[in-house]
Design a protein around this motif. Structure first.
Motif, short mmCIF file in Angstrom:
data_model
loop_
_atom_site.label_atom_id
_atom_site.label_comp_id
_atom_site.label_asym_id
_atom_site.label_seq_id
_atom_site.Cartn_x
_atom_site.Cartn_y
_atom_site.Cartn_z
N GLU A 81 -10.18 -6.98 -9.73
CA GLU A 81 -9.98 -8.14 -8.85
C GLU A 81 -10.18 -9.43 -9.64
N HIS A 94 -3.31 3.82 -2.56
CA HIS A 94 -3.33 2.75 -3.55
C HIS A 94 -2.86 1.46 -2.87
N GLN A 104 0.84 -1.19 0.00
CA GLN A 104 0.00 0.00 0.00
C GLN A 104 0.88 1.25 0.00
N ARG A 161 -5.82 -8.39 -6.39
CA ARG A 161 -6.61 -7.15 -6.44
C ARG A 161 -5.66 -5.97 -6.53
N THR A 162 -5.95 -5.09 -7.49
CA THR A 162 -5.23 -3.83 -7.63
C THR A 162 -6.25 -2.71 -7.53
N GLN A 163 -6.05 -1.79 -6.57
CA GLN A 163 -7.07 -0.77 -6.33
C GLN A 163 -6.44 0.62 -6.21
N HIS A 164 -7.08 1.58 -6.89
CA HIS A 164 -6.70 2.98 -6.81
C HIS A 164 -7.32 3.58 -5.56
N GLN A 174 -2.18 -3.06 -3.55
CA GLN A 174 -2.17 -4.24 -4.39
C GLN A 174 -2.06 -5.47 -3.49
N GLU A 175 -2.91 -6.47 -3.76
CA GLU A 175 -2.92 -7.68 -2.96
C GLU A 175 -2.63 -8.90 -3.83
N PHE A 198 -10.98 -0.40 -9.17
CA PHE A 198 -10.18 -1.60 -8.90
C PHE A 198 -10.39 -2.67 -9.96
#
Length: 196
Positions: free
Chosen positions: A55, A31, A26, A45-48, A33-34, A53
């Protein structure tokens, strides 16, 4: 005519992470990323920070959600294969601008339901063919079907009308049969004119 109900809702996140299987990165603004290796719940999962996002869930399903305007630009060709049902829901207007020709090939039935008006403008020739029969009618009682030609309306067969025939002129190589009155203001040229 009714459509099958293929309505859908946004699926929830497949989050079932357990320590120490979920690797999270993070940034300061939010932002993240998991890479989740939790057995049975493997997920990426990639999330702004705004919530937009992507997933990829344990079964390979992918959710892509954009909390803003989305642009997709493809410099060359684009190919899409969908082996299941395709649902497209547009809450506002929809515009498709095709700069070249447009082709649709439907191997089953083609059904359209328009709740408002239907306007079709063809600046070239319009050809409408039915394989077995062509039906044009109105659903409302007392509704009219209006056909207007700047020169002549040409029918390549006999004409049978289950009501009155009102015309300025009638030119026919075959029969004109009406279930009601036949009223012609000017000329009648036909092989057979019958009023039943």
């Amino acid at each position: 005519m009714e459509f099958n109900d293929y309505s859908w809702v946004e699926p929830k996140s497949d989050y079932k992470s357990k320590y120490p299987y979920n690797d999270v990165k993070q940034t300061e603004s939010g932002h993240f990323q998991e890479f989740d290796d939790t057995p049975g719940a493997e997920r990426i999962r990639t999330q702004h920070r705004t919530g937009t996002f992507t997933e990829i869930q344990a079964d390979g399903s992918e959710i892509h959600k954009v909390l803003g305007t989305n642009y997709e630009i493809i410099a060359k060709d684009n190919n899409v294969l969908i082996k299941g049902i395709c649902n497209i829901t547009v809450m506002g207007d929809a515009v498709m601008d095709v700069k070249g020709d447009c082709y649709q090939h439907v191997q089953g039935s083609f059904n359209q339901v328009v709740e408002g008006d239907y306007n079709l403008l063809v600046k070239g020739a319009l050809t409408l063919n039915g394989g077995t029969e062509t039906n044009i009618g109105t659903l409302a009682e007392g509704g009219d079907v209006n056909i207007q030609a700047s020169d002549r309306l040409v029918l390549q067969s006999d004409l049978t009308v289950h009501g009155e025939v009102l015309a300025d002129s009638i030119y026919s190589d075959g029969s004109v049969i009406s279930g009601g009155n036949i009223t012609v203001d000017k000329n009648i040229v036909t092989c057979k004119l019958t009023s039943e």
